[in-house]
Design an enzyme around this catalytic site. Structure first.
Site, PDB file in Angstrom:
ATOM      1  N   ASP A 171      31.411  52.129   0.665  1.00  9.24           N
ATOM      2  CA  ASP A 171      32.634  51.997   1.462  1.00  9.24           C
ATOM      3  C   ASP A 171      33.522  51.011   0.700  1.00  9.24           C
ATOM      4  OD1 ASP A 171      34.490  52.108   3.589  1.00  9.24           O
ATOM      5  OD2 ASP A 171      33.618  50.301   4.462  1.00  9.24           O
ATOM      6  N   GLU A 205      33.615  57.415   0.454  1.00  4.25           N
ATOM      7  CA  GLU A 205      34.550  57.918   1.464  1.00  4.25           C
ATOM      8  C   GLU A 205      35.923  58.148   0.835  1.00  4.25           C
ATOM      9  OE1 GLU A 205      36.453  55.969   5.341  1.00  4.25           O
ATOM     10  OE2 GLU A 205      34.270  56.167   5.461  1.00  4.25           O
ATOM     11  N   ASP A 229      31.065  47.267   7.366  1.00  5.52           N
ATOM     12  CA  ASP A 229      31.194  47.820   6.012  1.00  5.52           C
ATOM     13  C   ASP A 229      29.886  48.459   5.549  1.00  5.52           C
ATOM     14  OD1 ASP A 229      33.984  46.962   5.346  1.00  5.52           O
ATOM     15  OD2 ASP A 229      33.104  44.993   5.725  1.00  5.52           O
TER      16      ASP A 229
END
Length: 179
Positions: free
Chosen positions: A7, A66, A138
């Protein structure tokens, strides 16, 4: 297979690793890479060094990042894109195949709805991986990316299996019925 989820962020980059054995998921590790404030190039270097260290320590076989969305501030989106690029470059340089999913796809795979809140993602990651406590947001997002890919890979493998004619799978069809 060991999957590394990332992430990316310019202040905090989350990472999460899971092992996948058929339908079973097993938590390996998760955490964050804290990026100190300052000029952009050294911050990107910190992301590179941190992701490299995670790869060396845990030896993943695939990586997931992502896909970022365009948010209200175009400058923030550009900066986040650079953080994402630093992480992807590090993963590719290490020889890992990199897979990408949108936030909606990740949330859909983990929570069941693409509009899930961060707290819902945290709770589902905790439940799916049998964690003793909630991971940081996170780390949870990174683990959710890895879980999303695990689910997608399982579905692709299952679809490929179904593409094989029944006779080759050890299944016979007689009078319209499988035996």
């Amino acid at each position: 297979m060991r999957i590394l989820g990332i992430d990316p962020g310019l202040r905090v980059t989350g990472f999460g690793l899971i092992d996948v054995d058929g339908p079973r998921l097993r938590y390996v590790a998760s955490g964050v890479i804290r990026i100190p404030p300052g000029a952009l190039p050294p911050r990107l270097g910190t992301i590179h060094a941190g992701v490299s260290e995670v790869i060396r320590e845990y030896r993943p076989q695939a990586a997931v990042v992502e896909i970022i969305f365009v948010n209200v501030n175009p400058q923030s989106t550009l900066l986040l894109g650079q953080a994402r690029g630093a992480a992807i470059t590090t993963l590719v340089s290490a020889g890992l195949p990199v897979h990408e999913y949108t936030a909606v796809q990740v949330k859909q795979a983990v929570v069941g709805t693409g509009r899930a809140a961060k707290s819902q993602v945290q709770a589902m990651v905790q439940r799916l991986l049998a964690l003793p406590g909630l991971p940081s947001t996170d780390a949870a997002d990174a683990l959710a990316c890895a879980v999303c890919h695990a689910h997608a890979a399982t579905m692709v493998a299952h679809a490929a299996e179904l593409a094989v004619p029944p006779a080759r799978r050890g299944v016979r069809i007689r009078r319209g019925r499988m035996r």
